[in-house]
Design an enzyme around this catalytic site. Structure first.
Site, PDB file in Angstrom:
ATOM      1  CG  PHE A 153      -1.761   1.225   1.368  1.00 48.70           C
ATOM      2  CD1 PHE A 153      -2.752   1.503   0.443  1.00 48.70           C
ATOM      3  CD2 PHE A 153      -1.551   2.121   2.414  1.00 48.70           C
ATOM      4  CE1 PHE A 153      -3.532   2.644   0.551  1.00 48.70           C
ATOM      5  CE2 PHE A 153      -2.334   3.260   2.537  1.00 48.70           C
ATOM      6  CZ  PHE A 153      -3.323   3.531   1.593  1.00 48.70           C
ATOM      7  CE  LYS A 197       5.015   3.659   9.743  1.00 47.68           C
ATOM      8  NZ  LYS A 197       3.552   3.485   9.478  1.00 47.68           N
TER       9      LYS A 197
END
Length: 606
Positions: A155, A205
């Protein structure tokens, strides 16, 4: 772009290690006047995201523009603890990039923008490309999906480094929390070094959330990045002899004069040797436009006298200029009688578009000082200066204001100029209004003209005004001269100006057209105005009020001065919707690929 860096991997040994005995993070915050060591003592780094913010603090970054999102959230969370960096949440990532770009242009340091992965990163792309084309220093930080998910079509995943590789000076994929901060510091330093340009650090991340106690070191360029600052003695000697013997010398200041902080040196060189000066559009303001030696800017819509000087000079001394096609027109007819002295810090620009008879590779100011020291005497240019003065009289920048015709946009620009200070900053979108702003505002200072030149990005003006406002002195006015088409592309950023209580005056030259396209359709497409005419546009004064700004509508000449006075005096964002003559065209004009000396003053001359 030629000066793209190929830096070595970040040198971990150069980074300062945090004190291993440091306590757990505290709620204390970093301030701009703290040293890196003081920041480390007050708020030790514990994650990759914190090292990213620490690197920005160590580099001296004081502002950042961005939009939150999933993959960049750890960086924003770390930014929460910084008192030395003011973050401005923009309405759209493109606006963030333009604001950062303009901040850098005005402040003379890299602007910083942030976005999340996927659409956040791709929305930055236009702004990054814009900065790249104009060699503007800017650092973009983008969030990314965790490293182990890269390539899985996760995503909001996109190949950010792949997408931005052609439009950045260099980009980085920082997947290690221990080195992420050092990469950010390096990217910041590289952005402003040598020939400036945008850099980008993509931050997965896992790297920003990952633990580390590594304090990033000071912002430094890669060890293998060492642009030449001084030209060789042999090259300087040869150029000096050419200048001495010239009868019709002409200086052409490019954007590199401004970006290299060489303005004072360049002006002094011109005055000391009595050499007339033309500029490129990015260099507007590098020479006071009301100076006797200044011929203003040259090129497609430049002044007739600047283009005549370029056409007839026998020695063109170009400084920090890349000879783009909007300047040169047809290369074969550009400065046809001249020997060309080309000063540039990027060797790849030498003879790329225009052959350099005397290439001088180095920093603009440094090289001009070298040439100045080498000159035995100034060129004898008395007759040439008189010729340039005569061209100013022959081809003045004027326009008519018939009472039976609508308000002329040139008149609006001149009134805005008269109502603001000499150091007022002007930002623009792209189109006819951009050209009128450049033509009819008298610029006297560098870093006061902020526009999109190489990429030609409509919508640049308003977000650029936001960035410029943060970089400007408190008493400097910031005016955005926009067109209705450009304003409609990024007007949502007006919400940012209102929220941040930014004192910006927006002047929309509203002709209900994409005016430059309409002008070209009339000239070259037998007046078929396909998709250029707006049958309806919003009432921008009322939209401004809806956003919480002040708004005025102006249709007549006798309304102009009062509206400008009130808008400039208003302490906050304001919009004046000037309804101007929709049939007014921009002249002079050199047809694309044409000869600069054959500029048109009316459509039938094209």
């Amino acid at each position: 772009m030629s000066e793209r860096a190929t830096p070595e991997a970040t040198d971990e040994s150069s980074a300062e290690q945090a004190d291993g005995t440091a306590d757990a993070p505290t709620e204390t915050t970093a301030t701009a006047d703290q040293t890196p060591e003081e920041r480390a003592a007050d708020r030790p780094v514990t994650t990759g995201a914190e090292s990213v913010i620490r690197a920005l603090e160590n580099a001296g970054a004081e502002a950042a523009f961005g939009v939150q999102g999933g993959a960049i959230m750890p960086v924003y969370d770390a930014l929460y603890h910084s008192d030395s960096i003011r973050h401005v949440t923009m309405a759209h990532e493109q606006g963030a990039a333009h604001a950062a770009d303009a901040y850098g242009v005005v402040a003379g340091v890299p602007g910083v923008c942030l976005a999340t992965s996927g659409p956040g990163a791709t929305n930055l792309v236009t702004g990054i490309a814009d900065a790249d084309m104009d060699s503007d220093a800017m650092l973009a930080l983008t969030g990314q999906v965790p490293s182990d998910m890269v390539g899985s079509d996760a995503f909001q995943e996109t190949d950010t480094t792949g997408v931005t590789a052609p439009i950045t000076k260099h980009n980085y994929f920082a997947d290690d929390p221990d080195t992420a901060g050092d990469m950010v510091g390096e990217a910041f330093a590289l952005s402003e070094a040598g020939r400036p340009g945008p850099t980008l650090v993509d931050l997965p991340k896992n790297a920003t959330l990952g633990e580390t106690d590594r304090e990033p070191g000071p912002a430094t360029t890669p060890k293998n990045y060492n642009p030449e600052t001084e030209a060789t003695a042999e090259a300087v000697d040869a150029a000096a002899r050419a200048i001495e013997s010239a009868d019709k010398p002409l200086l052409l200041f490019g954007g590199g004069v401004v970006k290299g902080d060489a303005t004072e040196t360049a002006r002094q060189f011109a005055v000391d040797h009595g050499i007339p000066v033309a500029t490129t559009m990015p260099a507007i303001g590098s020479m006071p436009e009301d100076h006797d030696l200044c011929l203003s800017w040259a090129g497609m819509h430049g002044t007739g006298y600047a283009n005549m000087a370029i056409t007839h000079t026998d020695c063109l001394i170009a400084v920090g200029c890349r000879f783009d096609d909007r300047l040169t027109g047809g290369v074969d007819t550009f400065a046809p009688e001249a020997e060309v002295v080309h000063v540039d810090i990027d060797p790849a620009e030498i003879s790329k578009n225009v052959h350099a008879d005397y290439p001088l590779i180095g920093d603009a100011g440094t090289v001009l000082e070298q040439v100045d020291a080498e000159l035995a005497h100034s060129p004898d240019a008395t007759e040439w200066r008189e010729q340039c003065r005569q061209w100013k009289e022959d081809y003045p920048m004027d326009y008519a204001t018939p009472e039976d015709e609508p308000l002329k946009p040139q008149f609006v620009v001149e009134c805005l100029d008269a109502a603001t200070g000499d150091d007022a900053i002007v930002t623009t979108g792209v189109g006819q209004h951009q050209m009128w702003a450049g033509q009819y505002w008298t610029f006297r200072e560098p870093r006061t003209w902020v526009s999109s030149h190489g990429l030609g990005t409509m919508g640049y003006g308003l977000p650029a005004a936001i960035g410029a406002r943060l970089a400007a002195d408190d008493d400097q006015e910031v005016v955005c001269i926009d067109g209705d088409g450009s304003f409609l592309m990024t007007m949502q950023e007006l919400s940012v100006a209102v929220r941040e209580e930014l004192d910006i005056t927006v002047a929309v030259l509203n002709n209900e057209y994409i005016g430059m396209v309409r002008q070209w359709q009339d000239a070259f497409f037998e007046r078929r105005r396909m998709a250029a005419e707006y049958n309806w546009v919003p009432e921008f004064d009322k939209l401004a009020e809806a956003f919480g700004a002040r708004g005025w509508r102006v249709d007549e000449y006798d309304q102009v001065a009062d509206a400008i006075e009130e808008a400039v005096a208003y302490d906050g964002p304001s919009v004046i919707d000037f309804h101007v003559d929709p049939e007014t065209n921009v002249y002079p004009m050199v047809a694309s690929g044409g000869a600069n000396g054959q500029f048109a003053l009316t459509e039938d001359q094209l």
